[in-house]
Each structure stands twice: as structure tokens, then as C-alpha cells.
Design an enzyme around this catalytic site. Structure first.
Site, PDB file in Angstrom:
ATOM      1  N   ARG A  12      -0.638   9.177   8.807  1.00 18.64           N
ATOM      2  CA  ARG A  12      -0.541   7.753   9.147  1.00 18.64           C
ATOM      3  C   ARG A  12      -0.178   6.899   7.929  1.00 18.64           C
ATOM      4  O   ARG A  12      -0.735   7.086   6.839  1.00 18.64           O
ATOM      5  CB  ARG A  12      -1.882   7.264   9.717  1.00 18.64           C
ATOM      6  CG  ARG A  12      -1.895   5.775  10.006  1.00 18.64           C
ATOM      7  CD  ARG A  12      -3.143   5.342  10.719  1.00 18.64           C
ATOM      8  NE  ARG A  12      -4.353   5.526   9.956  1.00 18.64           N
ATOM      9  CZ  ARG A  12      -4.752   4.731   8.963  1.00 18.64           C
ATOM     10  NH1 ARG A  12      -4.031   3.703   8.578  1.00 18.64           N
ATOM     11  NH2 ARG A  12      -5.909   4.987   8.357  1.00 18.64           N
ATOM     12  N   HIS A  14      -8.324  10.142   2.619  1.00 18.16           N
ATOM     13  CA  HIS A  14      -7.963   8.959   1.819  1.00 18.16           C
ATOM     14  C   HIS A  14      -8.044   9.350   0.346  1.00 18.16           C
ATOM     15  O   HIS A  14      -9.016   9.968  -0.074  1.00 18.16           O
ATOM     16  CB  HIS A  14      -8.923   7.798   2.121  1.00 18.16           C
ATOM     17  CG  HIS A  14      -8.420   6.483   1.630  1.00 18.16           C
ATOM     18  ND1 HIS A  14      -8.388   6.159   0.294  1.00 18.16           N
ATOM     19  CD2 HIS A  14      -7.898   5.419   2.288  1.00 18.16           C
ATOM     20  CE1 HIS A  14      -7.878   4.942   0.157  1.00 18.16           C
ATOM     21  NE2 HIS A  14      -7.567   4.470   1.358  1.00 18.16           N
ATOM     22  N   GLU A  20       0.880  -1.174   0.000  1.00 17.80           N
ATOM     23  CA  GLU A  20       0.000   0.000   0.000  1.00 17.80           C
ATOM     24  C   GLU A  20       0.918   1.224   0.000  1.00 17.80           C
ATOM     25  O   GLU A  20       2.139   1.081   0.196  1.00 17.80           O
ATOM     26  CB  GLU A  20      -0.941   0.003   1.212  1.00 17.80           C
ATOM     27  CG  GLU A  20      -2.102  -0.979   1.056  1.00 17.80           C
ATOM     28  CD  GLU A  20      -3.089  -0.965   2.216  1.00 17.80           C
ATOM     29  OE1 GLU A  20      -2.863  -0.245   3.197  1.00 17.80           O
ATOM     30  OE2 GLU A  20      -4.083  -1.698   2.125  1.00 17.80           O
ATOM     31  N   HIS A  72     -10.937  10.653   6.142  1.00 13.10           N
ATOM     32  CA  HIS A  72     -10.840   9.212   6.414  1.00 13.10           C
ATOM     33  C   HIS A  72     -10.437   8.901   7.849  1.00 13.10           C
ATOM     34  O   HIS A  72     -11.047   8.062   8.511  1.00 13.10           O
ATOM     35  CB  HIS A  72      -9.820   8.631   5.441  1.00 13.10           C
ATOM     36  CG  HIS A  72      -9.565   7.162   5.592  1.00 13.10           C
ATOM     37  ND1 HIS A  72     -10.548   6.215   5.420  1.00 13.10           N
ATOM     38  CD2 HIS A  72      -8.430   6.472   5.908  1.00 13.10           C
ATOM     39  CE1 HIS A  72     -10.032   5.000   5.609  1.00 13.10           C
ATOM     40  NE2 HIS A  72      -8.762   5.131   5.925  1.00 13.10           N
TER      41      HIS A  72
END
Ligand code: SIN
Length: 515
Positions: free
Chosen positions: A372, A229, A114, A337
Site C-alpha cells: 500500500r 512500517h 511520504e 502495520h
């Protein structure tokens, strides 16, 4: 006054709250307050997976470096080291509890990439239903425990102190205030996505735990760090947006502009797998320059068979919209998000107020820095949820639980009197209007790209809305939610004005905006 007694009261039934409850001693009477039901939480919606270094070619040092680099290196290094080093153990615990991660034909756990990860280290379950699978297992375990009581459709309103000690929490259930007597409160109430018009979160993510903590005197930190996001499904209808996991890009998905051309090379050498803050900003820049409302995500290089198996949830969702991943591009845009800031905690979940703990998204150990790293959030719930429970287990010996109840009854009655003066709620319309106004202000002024002058306007707007909201005090969760949204919005905006750009907090000067 109805009173319930618990040794520990946990506020929130996502992964951090429930995992904490499982790690607490079985001798303790535990209450878990949830605004909705246990099967509805943002943890359930987590698709992509959970990060852990399990491959022999990967290393803890690399996972630490990626986490720090995604977080703009302002992370708390001790928290990151702890998170990453405890990850493999927590994964094994999940497997012992019954979670089945996806495996290859040789029985080896599959991993994927990711954004921001330099190795394949994202474990997943049922393709893109990782959160759902983990939560089904954890909920199943919680339901087996006789010492854990779930108080559903219950909202925590106020933490009550007596002689500077936590003595309980006033909650609202079925339009009635109830007092839950306890000396230990764990706030695990999740994020604040509902402050924005478009979010991957459930609409109940109104930041209630933040306000509960703030009013109890706990310190808050990095309130402006709201993560967007990059790829939620774009549609004209509906505010809650369906997530298209980063793992789609992990499996080779490419972002395309209005002319169906890849554009990430203009922004970052990691291309589509740059960290989330970079990809979201790049998409916004592309959308602004090309005057479009979304970009495209192209994963058509894979077959229908592969995509249906690897991303069953997304495949089924898109099919309902007559989009077939193997032959059509997916319209996507960034949406709110994840909340990185929150209630300041140490590495044992302790807030700055004795007796109040926090873990999961609502808390901030500094582990995520200013942005994050993808799939570190479920992991955070496990690692810091367990540490929170361990600390409470040591604190609560058999002798000191529920020792002080008789002295406090009068004190509680006084606190309840104030709330009992609130009228019943006869009309939801004003609160829905306020929610809408707050979301407009936050979306317009405190989104991915921010600007000081606009933030000042936003602060004034939110203060006005808060004043009006207070005219509509009533015994209903909607009133408290809207009030909480105002307080959280104020904190986000004030911190955004104060801080220079870093990670997911990106400010431009007024002149940039005018040019
Ligand atoms: C995703 O699957 O892209 C979301 C996972 C996360 O928020 O880390």
C-alpha cells in the site's frame, strides 16, 4: 435468547465502519459492533495523513501512477482510479463534517510527502494526529444519529444463514451470546497486526472479521500481503510499538546506520522516500549486516519549534523517553502495520456471499496491489465505505427489511445451543500463552523476509497450536480471538508458501539464508 433487530449490522468501529454507517440512509436501523470502544481503533492511531491530489501541480494520473508503482503494478486499476479520483470529493466531505486540516498562514491546506509519492499530497491535521482528528469528527457525527446504535465490548462470533440467506449474527457481550437479527452484514473489523510480536496496531487486531467471512463462505485473497512500517519507535519494552510517521521522512528525516551514516542510497534511488516495502527490507538488511536491533532516524536539521508544532504527538512521546527530536536521533525498526490482503470484495464492498459486505483494511478490492502507498488507507475507508453504503441503500427498500424474522427463531436456537455448551472462562493464562506462541511463530517465520522451508515449519506449528486451543473452548472473547489468530495465521502462511515474491511479500531461497 436475547435478540436485537437491525437492518444493517456493521462489525468494527474504525473509520470504514463508522463512515459507512454515516452514509447509510437515516431510515435504516443500524448496529455497530465494536470489541472495545469507539474511541479505540487503529484509525485513531493514523498519524501521517490522508492522500489526495489537491495541488494544481499534482495530477490524478500521478497519484494513480504512484499507487500502482508502490503496489508493484499488480493493483486493480479500476479500484485505484476510483480511489484517487474520488479523493478530493471525500476530503471536502470531511471538511464539511468539521475536520480541520492544517493550513498555512494564507489559509491554504498544507500537504507533505511520504514514501512513494512523487508530489506533496498528504493532508494532515493537528500535525501528526490526522487519524485522531478525523475520528473525533466522525464519532461526533455518529453519536448525533438516532438510527445508529453502538454495541460496545461486543465481539461478532458467527454469521447465521437460513435458506442460504443471511439472517443475523451471533455476538458475545458480557460473556453472553446474543443474536442480532439482520439481512445485511458489513465487516469492517480492520487488520491483523496482533498476530505479530511487534506492531503499530492495537492488541485487539486479531483478524476476527477474516474468520467470520471465511466461515460464512466468503473468498479471501492475497492473505500473505502484510505490510511492515519501516519506522516504529524501538524500545526493549512492550510489544505494541509507537509509530513514527513517514511524514518525518517527508519533512527531510534520514535513516542512519550504526555508524550514523545514511544508507538508503545503497538500496533505492528514491532514498528514504522509497516505497514502504523497499525501505523496510533495506532497514532489515542493514540491521542484519551490522548486527543491530534498530537503525536511527535523524530529523535534527529542524528546530525545536518546528518539530513541536509539526509533530506534537511524536515530540511529546519521545520527550517522555528523554529523546529531543531537534538534537537526538530516534531509534527505529520495522514492525507489522497494515494488512493488504483480506476478504475479496468488488468496488461496491460486496463479498462473494450475498448479504455480506466488507470495507476498509479487512477487505481487499486489490486497490493496494502488493504494497500500500502511504496514506492511502484512510482514503480507502472513505471511498469504499461510501460505495458500500450506497449499494446497501439501494438494496434495502423499506419493504424488505426485517421481513423474515418469525421463520428463523428455531433455526437460531439450534445454532446457539452449540455455543451455549461452551464452559465459562475461569483462567486467561492459557489464551495469553497461545497468543504469545502464535506471535513468536509469525514473527520468526512470516515476517519481512520469508523462506519456504521455514513457512512449512510455521504452518505445522500453527496447526498444533490450533488443536491445543480447541481444548480450551470457553465463553470468552480471548478464546475466540486466539482461535481466529490461528485461522488467519494459517491463511497467511499458506498463501506465502504459494506466492512468489512481490511487493511486501519477500521470499528468499533456503540457500540464501544459509550463506
Ligand atoms: C504513517 O503516518 O507513516 C502511517 C500512515 C499510513 O499507514 O499510511
Amino acid at each position: 435468547m436475547k435478540t436485537i433487530k437491525k437492518d444493517v449490522l456493521i462489525i468494527g468501529s474504525g473509520l470504514s465502519g463508522l463512515y459507512t454507517s454515516l452514509c447509510l440512509n437515516d431510515t435504516l436501523k443500524i448496529g455497530v459492533v465494536t470489541k472495545d470502544h469507539m474511541d479505540k481503533s487503529n484509525s485513531v492511531l493514523a498519524q501521517g495523513g490522508i492522500a489526495s491530489c489537491i495541488d494544481k501541480d499534482d495530477s490524478l494520473a500521478s497519484h494513480i501512477k504512484d499507487t500502482m508503482s508502490a503496489g508493484s503494478n499488480v493493483n486493480n486499476v479500476d479500484a485505484v482510479t476510483l480511489l484517487v479520483s474520488k479523493a478530493p470529493k471525500e476530503i471536502h466531505k470531511l471538511i464539511d463534517l468539521g475536520v480541520q486540516f492544517d493550513k498555512d498562514e494564507h489559509g491554504m491546506i498544507l500537504t507533505t510527502l511520504e514514501g512513494g509519492h512523487s508530489h506533496k499530497r498528504i493532508l494532515h491535521a493537528k500535525g501528526d494526529a490526522t487519524g485522531q482528528v478525523i475520528m473525533e469528527t466522525v464519532v461526533g457525527q455518529v453519536l448525533k444519529k438516532e438510527n445508529i446504535e453502538i454495541l460496545k465490548q461486543t465481539m461478532a462470533i458467527k454469521i447465521v444463514f437460513h435458506s442460504e440467506q443471511v439472517v443475523g449474527v451471533i455476538v458475545l457481550n458480557n460473556n453472553q451470546f446474543v443474536f442480532i437479527e439482520t439481512s445485511v452484514v458489513v465487516i469492517a473489523s480492520g487488520g491483523i497486526g496482533a498476530l505479530y510480536r511487534h506492531t503499530t496496531n492495537h492488541p485487539f487486531s486479531t483478524g476476527d472479521g477474516i474468520v467470520l467471512a471465511k466461515e460464512a463462505g466468503c473468498s479471501l485473497v492475497d492473505m500473505c500481503f502484510v505490510q511492515f512500517h519501516p519506522t516504529a519507535f524501538y524500545s526493549k519494552e512492550g510489544d505494541k510499538k509507537f509509530l513514527i510517521t513517514e511524514a518525518v521522512r517527508g519533512e527531510g528525516g534520514k535513516l542512519l546506520d550504526r555508524n550514523y551514516k545514511p544508507f538508503m542510497s545503497k538500496y533505492d534511488k528514491r532514498l528514504d522516500l522509497a516505497s514502504r516495502d523497499v525501505v523496510s527490507k533495506s532497514i532489515v538488511d542493514c540491521m542484519q549486516k551490522q548486527n543491530i536491533k534498530h537503525v536511527w532516524l535523524d530529523i535534527t536539521q529542524h528546530s525545536k519549534d518546528f518539530l513541536e508544532k509539526r509533530f506534537p504527538t511524536i515530540y511529546a512521546f519521545l520527550k517522555k523517553h528523554e529523546i529531543y527530536m531537534e538534537k537526538s536521533y530516534i531509534p527505529v525498526a520495522p514492525v507489522a502495520h497494515y494488512f493488504i490482503g483480506g476478504i475479496t470484495t468488488d468496488l461496491d464492498g460486496r463479498t462473494t456471499v450475498d448479504g455480506i459486505y466488507a470495507c476498509g483494511e479487512v477487505s481487499s478490492t486489490g486497490v493496494h496491489g502488493a504494497n500500500r502507498l502511504a496514506s492511502n488507507s484512510l482514503l480507502e475507508c472513505l471511498v469504499f465505505g461510501k460505495r458500500t453504503a450506497n449499494h446497501i441503500n439501494k438494496r434495502l427498500t423499506k419493504n424488505n427489511v426485517l421481513s423474515q424474522q418469525s421463520q428463523i427463531t428455531q433455526h437460531i436456537q439450534e445454532q446457539m445451543k452449540v455455543l451455549d455448551q461452551f464452559p465459562p472462562c475461569n483462567d486467561q493464562a492459557p489464551y495469553l500463552k497461545f497468543k504469545n506462541l502464535i506471535q513468536s511463530v509469525m514473527t520468526q517465520y512470516a515476517g519481512i523476509i520469508r523462506e519456504d522451508k521455514a513457512l512449512t515449519i510455521a504452518y505445522e506449528d500453527i496447526c498444533k497450536i490450533k488443536q491445543e486451543v480447541q481444548e480450551f473452548k470457553a465463553v470468552c472473547p480471548l478464546y475466540f480471538e486466539v482461535f481466529n489468530m490461528c485461522i488467519v495465521a494459517e491463511q497467511v502462511i499458506l498463501d506465502a508458501i504459494e506466492k512468489d515474491s512481490v511487493g511486501c511479500h519477500y521470499k528468499i531461497s533456503s540457500s540464501d539464508n544459509e550463506s
